[in-house]
Motif scaffolding. Structure first.
Motif: not given
Length: 609
Positions: A359-370
Motif C-alpha cells: 500500500k505504501l509503495h502504491e502511493l510512491g513511498w520508499r522503503s529501505v532494507y539494510i
C-alpha cells in the motif's frame, strides 16, 4: 489516529533547523570560498555530537547484545564478492539450459507426466530467475550522502554528560528534534522473553519511549512494564490482530517514528542510530532490518533459521534497487506520516507487513532494507510452531496473489510488480513439490515417463544438476556451509503451503498464532498427518518398484527417486518421534525431593530416566 502535519521536521519549526552553528560576527558580507572560523565552543559541541553518534559504550547492555550476537546462526557475506556474482551467473545459465532441455521435442516422454514436469519446473524456473535477478542487484547500498550527513548530525548539540545513562539523548533530522516510540507487541509470550526485549529496547541509544502493547492482557506483563519503567498499553479486544494492536497504539502516541519489535526479538543498542538517519532521505516510509535467530539448537530451528538466510542476505538487499523491499513485521522503523497516509497498518490480512508495504509503495513511498543485524529473536522450536508460522506466511502470500495480483497493479512500477509477484508466488513451491512426488509412482504403477525412455541418464543428470545443484551451491555459499536441514524441511513442508493456498482461495480466516507463545505444546503428529500418509504411499510404491525390478532385472531412475523421497520423509518422521518423546519426558511428573531421597530404588530409577 492523531492528525499530523505533512512534514513535522520542517513544519514544527517554520522550515528552519532547531540549531545552527553560531558564526562569529563579520564586518561585511562573506566572500565566496572564504574559510569560516567557528567558535571553539561550537566546534567542541559538534565533535561531541559526532562522537556520540558512533560511541561504543561499555555498558552491560552492549555486552549482553554482543554475547547474543555470537549465538546467531547466520554469517554475513560480502555482497560485492566476484565469486558470488559468478555463482549467480552460472546458476542463471543452468536454468536456461535446463529449460531448453525440457522443451526439446525429442526429450519428451508420455504426455501427462511431461506436462506435469513442464508446468512444475516452469514455476520453479520463474521463481529462480526472479530470485537470481534480484540477487545480482544486492550490491546496491542505500547509505548515500544524505544518510551519512544525517548520521553524523543525528544528536542535537547540547551540554551533554557523555557518562549519562543510555536512551536519554535527543535525536534530530535536518536540525529538527524527532520523537520515537518503540512498540513491543505481545500476545501470550513468556514473561521472561518479554523482559529481555523490553529491557534492551529501553536501553537503546537515542531518546525514545518504550511501550509494551499487550494483546494478552496479562497482569504479569503489566507488572513487568511497571518494574522496568516502560509504558504499558492494552485494549478490550484483539480486533485486527497484530496490525490492530499497533493501530490502537498509534491512536494514543505521538512519535514521529515508531519501531515494531516482536516480543522475542531483542534489539541492539544501536538500532535507532543505524535506522533513523535514513528518514532524512526523501519520502522514506520504513527501514527494515533482518530477522536472525539465536536459538539454533535442533533440527527445526536450524532448518527454519537457515531457510531465511538467503532471503535476508541477498533477496531483500536486492529489492532496494527496485524500491520493493517489504516489511517483515518486526525489527522495522516506520514513519508515522507514511502510515497515516494509508489509514494505518493494513488489517485485512494476518500478513499485515507485506500488505502495508505494498500500500505504501502504491502511493510512491520508499522503503529501505539494510542487512545489518540489529535484533536477535527466536525461530520456531518444534513442528507445531513451524507449521503455524509457515501456514500464516504462505496464506498472506496467496492472499496477495488471488486478491491483488501484483502483475495487474498499475499503481506499482514494472519492477515492483515483478518483485511482489515473486513474493506472492513463492509458496507455490509446495504445490510443485507435491506434484513432483507423484511422478515416480506414475512410472512405477502405470509406466508413464516424463522423459524419453531412450535418453541417456547422464544427459538428464547433467542438465538437471545444472539447474538444481547450482541453487544449492548459491545457498551454501550464502549460508557458509551446506545445511541439509533446510533442504529436508523445505521438501516436507508442502502440506502447509497447499493448505494455505486452499484457505486463501476460499477466503477462510485462520486464527492468529504467535511464534514462541507460552503454553503446552501439542504432539507433532497432530500437524504432519499428510506427511505420514505420503510416506506410507511412497513405501508401498517402493515395494512394488523393487518387485518389478527383481522381475525385470532393471532398477529404474523412478525407483531410486521414489526411495530417496521416502527416506527424506522417514527422516522427518523420525525427528517427529524424537520431539514427541521429549514432550512426554517434559510432562512426566518429578517426585518430591523427600520421596526420592527416602528410597534408593526410586533415586536409581529417576536417574535411569
Amino acid at each position: 489516529m492523531p492528525q499530523r502535519t505533512k512534514n513535522p521536521r520542517t513544519a514544527r519549526h517554520g522550515g528552519g533547523p532547531a540549531w545552527r552553528p553560531v558564526e562569529p560576527d563579520a564586518p561585511g558580507p562573506r566572500q565566496a570560498g572564504a574559510t569560516v572560523i567557528l567558535p571553539r565552543r561550537v566546534l567542541r559541541e559538534r565533535d561531541r555530537a559526532e562522537q556520540l553518534a558512533s560511541l561504543e559504550v561499555g555498558s552491560p547492555e552492549r555486552g549482553e547484545w554482543e554475547a547474543r550476537l555470537r549465538g546467531v546462526g547466520q554469517g554475513q557475506r560480502n555482497l560485492e564478492s566476484p565469486s558470488l556474482t559468478m555463482l549467480v551467473l552460472l546458476a542463471t545459465i543452468g536454468v536456461l539450459l535446463y529449460a531448453s532441455f525440457l522443451l526439446r521435442p525429442g526429450n519428451s516422454g508420455d504426455l501427462l507426466p511431461w506436462l506435469l514436469v513442464v508446468v512444475c519446473e516452469s514455476i520453479m524456473m520463474g521463481q529462480v530467475l526472479i530470485s537470481l535477478w534480484t540477487q545480482l542487484s544486492s550490491t546496491h547500498s542505500p547509505r548515500d550522502f544524505t544518510y551519512n550527513e544525517a548520521s553524523r548530525n543525528l544528536f542535537v548539540p547540547v551540554d551533554w554528560d557523555l557518562n549519562a545513562p543510555l536512551a536519554t539523548d535527543q535525536m534530530q533530522l535536518d536540525g529538527v528534534p524527532v520523537t520515537v516510540d518503540v512498540f513491543i507487541t505481545t500476545y501470550g509470550e513468556p514473561v521472561e522473553t518479554i523482559r529481555a526485549t523490553a529491557a534492551a529496547a529501553r536501553a537503546m541509544r537515542g531518546r525514545h519511549e518504550t511501550w509494551i502493547l499487550d494483546d494478552g492482557r496479562s497482569p504479569e506483563v503489566e507488572a513487568l512494564a511497571a518494574e522496568l519503567g516502560v509504558r504499558y498499553l492494552t485494549r478490550a479486544d484483539n480486533k485486527g490482530a497484530k496490525a490492530g494492536n499497533i493501530n490502537h497504539a498509534l491512536g494514543r502516541t505521538t512519535g514521529d517514528y515508531f519501531v515494531i519489535l516482536d516480543a522475542d526479538f531483542v534489539p541492539s543498542p544501536d538500532l535507532l542510530v543505524e535506522t533513523v538517519p535514513f528518514f532524512a532521505q526523501e519520502k522514506v516510509a520504513f527501514v527494515q532490518t533482518p530477522q536472525v535467530y539465536g536459538n539454533i539448537h535442533n533440527f527445526i530451528t536450524r532448518g527454519a533459521g537457515y531457510l531465511q538466510t538467503v532471503f535476508y542476505s541477498l533477496i531483500q538487499p536486492g529489492k532496494n534497487r527496485f524500491n520493493s523491499a517489504f516489511c517483515v513485521g518486526t525489527n522495522v522503523v516506520f514513519s508515522r506520516e507514511a502510515i497515516a497516509e494509508i489509514g494505518g497498518m493494513y488489517t485485512g490480512s494476518k500478513s499485515e507487513d507485506v500488505w502495508t508495504s505494498m500500500k505504501l509503495h502504491e502511493l510512491g513511498w520508499r522503503s529501505v532494507y539494510i542487512p545489518t543485524v540489529l535484533a536477535v529473536g527466536d525461530t520456531p522450536e518444534n513442528i507445531e510452531a513451524y507449521t503455524k508460522q509457515q501456514t500464516r506466511w504462505a496464506t498472506g502470500a496467496f492472499e496477495i496473489l488471488f486478491r491483488a495480483n501484483p502483475l495487474t497493479n498499475r499503481r506499482l512500477s514494472v519492477d515492483q510488480r515483478l518483485q511482489y509477484f515473486g513474493t506472492a508466488t513463492f509458496y507455490l513451491g509446495g504445490v510443485v513439490t507435491f506434484a513432483l512426488l507423484l511422478l515416480p509412482p506414475l512410472q512405477i504403477f502405470l509406466d508413464l515417463t516424463p522423459i524419453a525412455a531412450d535418453l541417456p541418464l547422464w544427459e538428464w543428470a547433467l542438465y538437471y544438476s545444472g539447474f538444481y545443484l547450482m541453487q544449492i551451491v548459491v545457498a551454501t555459499y550464502t549460508i557458509g556451509s551446506f545445511r541439509w536441514e533446510t533442504l529436508l524441511l523445505s521438501t516436507v513442508s508442502f502440506p502447509m503451503y497447499i493448505r494455505a493456498m486452499a484457505g486463501a482461495l476460499v477466503g477462510r480466516d485462520r486464527a492468529w498464532h504467535v511464534t514462541g507463545r507460552a503454553g503446552r505444546a501439542a504432539s507433532p503428529f497432530n500437524y504432519i498427518v499428510p506427511q505420514m500418509l505420503m510416506f506410507l504411499a511412497l513405501v508401498v510404491t517402493s515395494v512394488v518398484g523393487f518387485w518389478k525390478a527383481e522381475w525385470s532385472s532393471t532398477i529404474t531412475l523412478a525407483l531410486v527417486w521414489n526411495t530417496v523421497n521416502a527416506v527424506a520423509l522417514a527422516l522427518f518422521l523420525g525427528i517427529a518421534v524424537r520431539e514427541a518423546r521429549g514432550l512426554r519426558r517434559a510432562r512426566r511428573p518429578v517426585p518430591p525431593a523427600h520421596v526420592a531421597a527416602a528410597s534408593p530404588v526410586a533415586a536409581t530409577s529417576l536417574l535411569a530416566r
